[in-house]
Design an enzyme around this catalytic site. Sequence first.
Site, PDB file in Angstrom:
ATOM      1  N   SER A   1       0.831  -1.193   0.000  1.00  0.00           N
ATOM      2  CA  SER A   1       0.000   0.000   0.000  1.00  0.00           C
ATOM      3  C   SER A   1       0.875   1.256   0.000  1.00  0.00           C
ATOM      4  O   SER A   1       1.661   1.465  -0.929  1.00  0.00           O
ATOM      5  CB  SER A   1      -0.960  -0.041   1.187  1.00  0.00           C
ATOM      6  OG  SER A   1      -1.989   0.905   1.033  1.00  0.00           O
TER       7      SER A   1
ATOM      8  N   HIS B   1      -7.467  -5.890   0.187  1.00  0.00           N
ATOM      9  CA  HIS B   1      -6.243  -5.165   0.509  1.00  0.00           C
ATOM     10  C   HIS B   1      -5.684  -5.651   1.846  1.00  0.00           C
ATOM     11  O   HIS B   1      -6.443  -5.846   2.804  1.00  0.00           O
ATOM     12  CB  HIS B   1      -6.586  -3.679   0.580  1.00  0.00           C
ATOM     13  CG  HIS B   1      -5.426  -2.757   0.556  1.00  0.00           C
ATOM     14  ND1 HIS B   1      -4.542  -2.716  -0.495  1.00  0.00           N
ATOM     15  CD2 HIS B   1      -4.996  -1.817   1.449  1.00  0.00           C
ATOM     16  CE1 HIS B   1      -3.637  -1.778  -0.260  1.00  0.00           C
ATOM     17  NE2 HIS B   1      -3.870  -1.237   0.920  1.00  0.00           N
TER      18      HIS B   1
ATOM     19  N   GLU C   1      -9.321  -5.750  -3.848  1.00  0.00           N
ATOM     20  CA  GLU C   1      -8.668  -4.743  -3.016  1.00  0.00           C
ATOM     21  C   GLU C   1      -9.642  -3.899  -2.184  1.00  0.00           C
ATOM     22  O   GLU C   1      -9.496  -3.766  -0.974  1.00  0.00           O
ATOM     23  CB  GLU C   1      -7.825  -3.811  -3.897  1.00  0.00           C
ATOM     24  CG  GLU C   1      -6.636  -4.458  -4.567  1.00  0.00           C
ATOM     25  CD  GLU C   1      -5.395  -4.511  -3.677  1.00  0.00           C
ATOM     26  OE1 GLU C   1      -5.495  -4.151  -2.490  1.00  0.00           O
ATOM     27  OE2 GLU C   1      -4.332  -4.884  -4.199  1.00  0.00           O
TER      28      GLU C   1
END
Length: 501
Positions: free
Chosen positions: A185, A406, A314
Site C-alpha cells: 500500500s 487489501h 482490493e
Amino acid sequence: MTPVVATRSGRVRGAAGNGVSVFRGIPYAQPPVGSLRFAAPVPHDAWDGVRDALEFDSPPPQPDRITSTDEWLTANVWTPSTHPPVASLAQSTEATRLPVMVWIHGGRFTSGSGAEPEYDGSHLAARGAVVVTINYRVGVEGFMLIDGAPPNRGLLDQIAGLRWVNENIASFGGDPANVTVFGESAGAASVALLMCAPPAVGLLHRGIAESVPAVMFGVDLAGDIAGMVARRVGRGPTLADLAAVPAPDLVLAATEVEASAPGHEDRWGYGRAVRGAIFGPVVDGTVVPASPWQAMAAGAARGVDLLVGHNRDEYNIVIAGAGGPQSVTEAASERALRTLPPRPSAAKEYRAAHPGADHAELYQLVCSDFVYRMPTLHLAQAHTASGGRTYLYEFCWDATPIGAAHTVEIPAVFGTLGSPYGAQLYGTPPPAKAVALSDDMGRAWQSFAQNGDPGWPQYDATGQLTRVFGAESTVARYPEQVSQAIWAGYEFEPFPLQVSD
C-alpha cells in the site's frame, strides 16, 4: 548466547530464539524533535557501552497510538542464528553475507509501524535473509506540506533508513550490495518512489511492491489540506507557526480534517475521496522528480528489478470498514462507474464482463481498479517498457471474511498466519492450503531477494504472464483483461485541487 553487534553508532544487544536473532528499536536517525522538528533526518549520535535492542520503540505520532518516547526513527533486524551476526564490521566477509529485505509498512502515509506482529521477520529470516523493518514519520510529521520545511520528510526518513542499512547491515550478516526494499500500500508506493529517487540510488537493488495505490498529491491540493489542518490549531502551515505545536494536537487536527473531508469534495475531488487519504507524497523536484509511473516509463529504475502485484478484491477492505456490501448504495455505485474510468463506455463494459455482479460488487471492482489494481498494473507496464526486469502477480485467496482484499496477503508473505491479524483472516489453525500458499509466497519473495528470480517468467507486454496466488496457484495471462482495456493509457497523475481561491 546473547548476540551483540557493533553498528557505526555503537554496540547493540539483541535476543536469540527459535533459530533467529532479533534486534529491536535501533535508532537510525536522531529523534526529529526540538530543533529537528520537521527537518530532514540526521544520523544518530554515537553512544557508549552496549545499548539494549530488546524492545520495539514508539511509533511516530499518529491517530490512536501512544508515542511514549522521541525515538521514532528506528529499525528492527532479524537474522538467522545459523548465520550469526558478528561483533564488528571488520569481521564480516562478502562470501558469507545474506540478501537483505527492508520492509516499508503501509497505512495511507498516516499510520503504521514496523513493529506490527504480522511484520515479524522471523520466518523470512529463517529462509535465508536478513530482514529489516523501519519506522518513518507519517501524517503531519512526515507528509504535510509545511512552508519552510522539506516536503516528503517520511520518504527522507526511509532513505536515511536505507543508508543505515548500507552502512551497518554487514554486521548483522547481510549484504549491503544486495538490498531488496518491499512494502504494501503506502509502503508499495514508497518502494516505487525509492526506486526512482535520485538520493536513493545505490541503496537498493530490487523492489517488491504489493498493491501500489494512486497516491500522489498535487502541491496545490497538499497546500490546501495543510492550511486546513493548521487552522484547526489556530496557526498557519509554516515551520515557524507549527514547530512548537505538540504532535498530539496536530494528529487530532489532521484526524478532524480527514473526518470532515466529505464536505470538501468540491475542492479536493471525488478521486481523492475514493482513495481516502489526506496525505501523500508530492512532486518536489528532488526526492520525487516525477510520479513513479512517469519516472519508470522514462527509465529511472531500469536497473532495479521489480516484483509487483495486487489483490483481486482490493477495495473490499474499505467497504468492510464502512459496514459491508449492504452499505453501498446503487447511487454510489453508479457514480463510481460513471466518474472514475477514463472512457464513457466503461460502465457498460464492467457490467458485460461481470453479468452476475450487483451494484456493490461493481462498485468494488471499479474502485479497486482506480485505487490499486490499475496503478499496480501500469507500474509493471512502465517498468517493463523502459527495459526493466519485471515480475507480476495477482493474489486471489478469498477464503477470508473480506475476500482477497487489501492487506490480506501480508501474513502469507511474512509467514505470520498465527499473528492476530493473520488468525482473523485465515483462522486458527489455518487450513493446510493457506499454509502452503504462505510457504509459496515466502519462498518466492526470498528467492527474488536472493537472485532476482521469484520462480515464474518475467512479465512482458505480449504474454503478460502473471503468478496467480490462490488455493491452487498457477501462472496465466494477466486475469483482469477487461479492466486493463478500460484503463489503457490512463495517467495516474497527482490529485489536483479542484478549485482555486
